[in-house]
Design an enzyme around this catalytic site. Structure first.
Site, short mmCIF file in Angstrom:
data_model
loop_
_atom_site.label_atom_id
_atom_site.label_comp_id
_atom_site.label_asym_id
_atom_site.label_seq_id
_atom_site.Cartn_x
_atom_site.Cartn_y
_atom_site.Cartn_z
CE LYS A 148 -20.67 -18.41 2.92
NZ LYS A 148 -21.31 -18.02 3.97
CD GLN A 158 -22.25 -16.92 7.51
OE1 GLN A 158 -21.58 -17.10 6.30
NE2 GLN A 158 -23.42 -17.84 7.20
CG ASP A 181 -24.03 -13.64 0.62
OD1 ASP A 181 -24.05 -14.71 -0.09
OD2 ASP A 181 -24.13 -13.38 2.05
#
Ligand code: NDP
Length: 301
Positions: A53, A97, A120
């Site tokens: 990322k 994460q 997200d």
């Protein structure tokens, strides 16, 4: 005749070009999109996703900041950190994460992130907007990437029967919500299957578009696929391979060699859904920065 390969890298590159233009426009208005990624613990797979990322941000000119926290980092400290980032005008996207260590309550973390920075798209506000079909929220990267993959490769799902195997909150459920919406890029008839589904093969054989997101090597066999179906393989399963440079490689859920002889189009693993997931996260970060700029420009009431 073999299936046409749907090239996720090529389609991700098309989106990357569009994002490059949007980022240049933002920069001309004094804004650099910013993403903070928080990793709690040292899980090797998570560390590798976080690095990917960061690399994608760098390539596009998105400011990215990775915060590595020890496995015993407390829930309270993580919530405090998120609160600070929510207030930081340089940061447009916040991503924690997953998975987080067990002592941390995931639902508290997801709800703590400002929905406007929730790139997200796990916050219930964004999940709700997705389901209702409101376009001002974020869509989760993997299912949104699958929608783009299908539409940009010329496979319209409108009116088609899409069968999704897997009902996770990050792939199966949101993909169903996205593809059943009443709009031209969706309008599909969606069936979602899972581990309790009876007569799975009878259902997958009805699919015009078959999506597998279960995480099991070679689970989808050729006899489960209708002649001419479009097959999307979300699975990303690590298998040992002494001939591979690292001693392992990634394969999908689909018996690729056999299924490609029956399908009309198929996504490979790697190089299918994976590159789309990363680029859609980048798109959400750019969208977050554009929205922040828009809010700044609005007169205060
Ligand atoms: P989860 O483990 O959260 O969900 C798996 C789903 O598969 C569950 O709904 C489960 O059913 C279902 N399932 C398991 N076994 C069967 C079976 N025998 N028959 C029918 N359904 C079954 O996985 P994720 O959704 O997180 O990920 C799925 C795969 O996709 C993984 O390989 C993952 O690595 C990959 N992935 C890839 C991404 C990418 O960018 N390429 C992004 C995200 C995931 P039940 O609910 O009943 O348990």
């Amino acid at each position: 005749m073999g299936a046409k390969i749907i090239d996720g890298k090529e389609i991700a590159d098309q989106i990357r070009k569009d994002l490059t233009r949007r980022i240049a426009k933002l920069r001309s208005e004094g804004v650099t999109p910013g993403l903070t990624v928080i990793l709690v613990g040292d899980d090797p797979a998570s560390s590798s996703y976080v690095r990917m990322k960061g690399k994608a941000c760098k390539e596009l000119g998105i400011y990215s900041h990775t915060l590595l926290k020890p496995p015993d980092y407390s829930e309270g400290s993580l919530l405090g950190l998120i609160e600070k980032l929510n207030d930081d005008p340089m940061i447009h996207g916040i991503l924690v994460q997953m998975p987080v260590p067990e002592h941390i309550d995931v639902s508290k973390i997801v709800r703590a992130i400002d929905p406007d920075k929730d790139v997200d798209a796990f916050h219930p506000v964004n999940v709700g907007k997705m389901l209702i079909g409101e376009s001002d929220g974020f869509l989760p990267a993997t299912p949104h990437g699958i929608q783009e993959l299908l539409s940009r490769s010329g496979h319209k799902v409108a009116g088609k029967h899409v069968v999704i195997v897997g009902r996770s909150n990050i792939v199966g459920k949101p993909l169903a919500a996205i593809l059943m919406q009443k709009n031209q890029a969706a309008d599909a008839t969606v069936t979602v299957c899972h581990s309790r589904t009876e007569n799975l093969k009878d259902i997958t054989l009805q699919a015009d578009v078959l999506v597998s997101a279960i995480g099991k090597v070679n689970f989808i066999k050729a006899d489960m696929v209708k002649e001419g179906a479009v097959v999307v393989d979300v699975g990303s399963n690590r298998i040992d391979d002494p001939t591979a440079p690292r001693g392992y490689r990634f394969v999908g859920d689909v018996d690729f060699a056999a299924v490609k002889e029956k399908a009309s189009a198929i996504t490979p693993v790697p190089g299918g859904v994976g590159p789309m997931t990363i680029i859609m996260l980048m798109q959400n970060t750019v969208q977050a920065a554009e929205k922040a700029l828009e809010r700044q420009g609005r007169p205060k009431v």
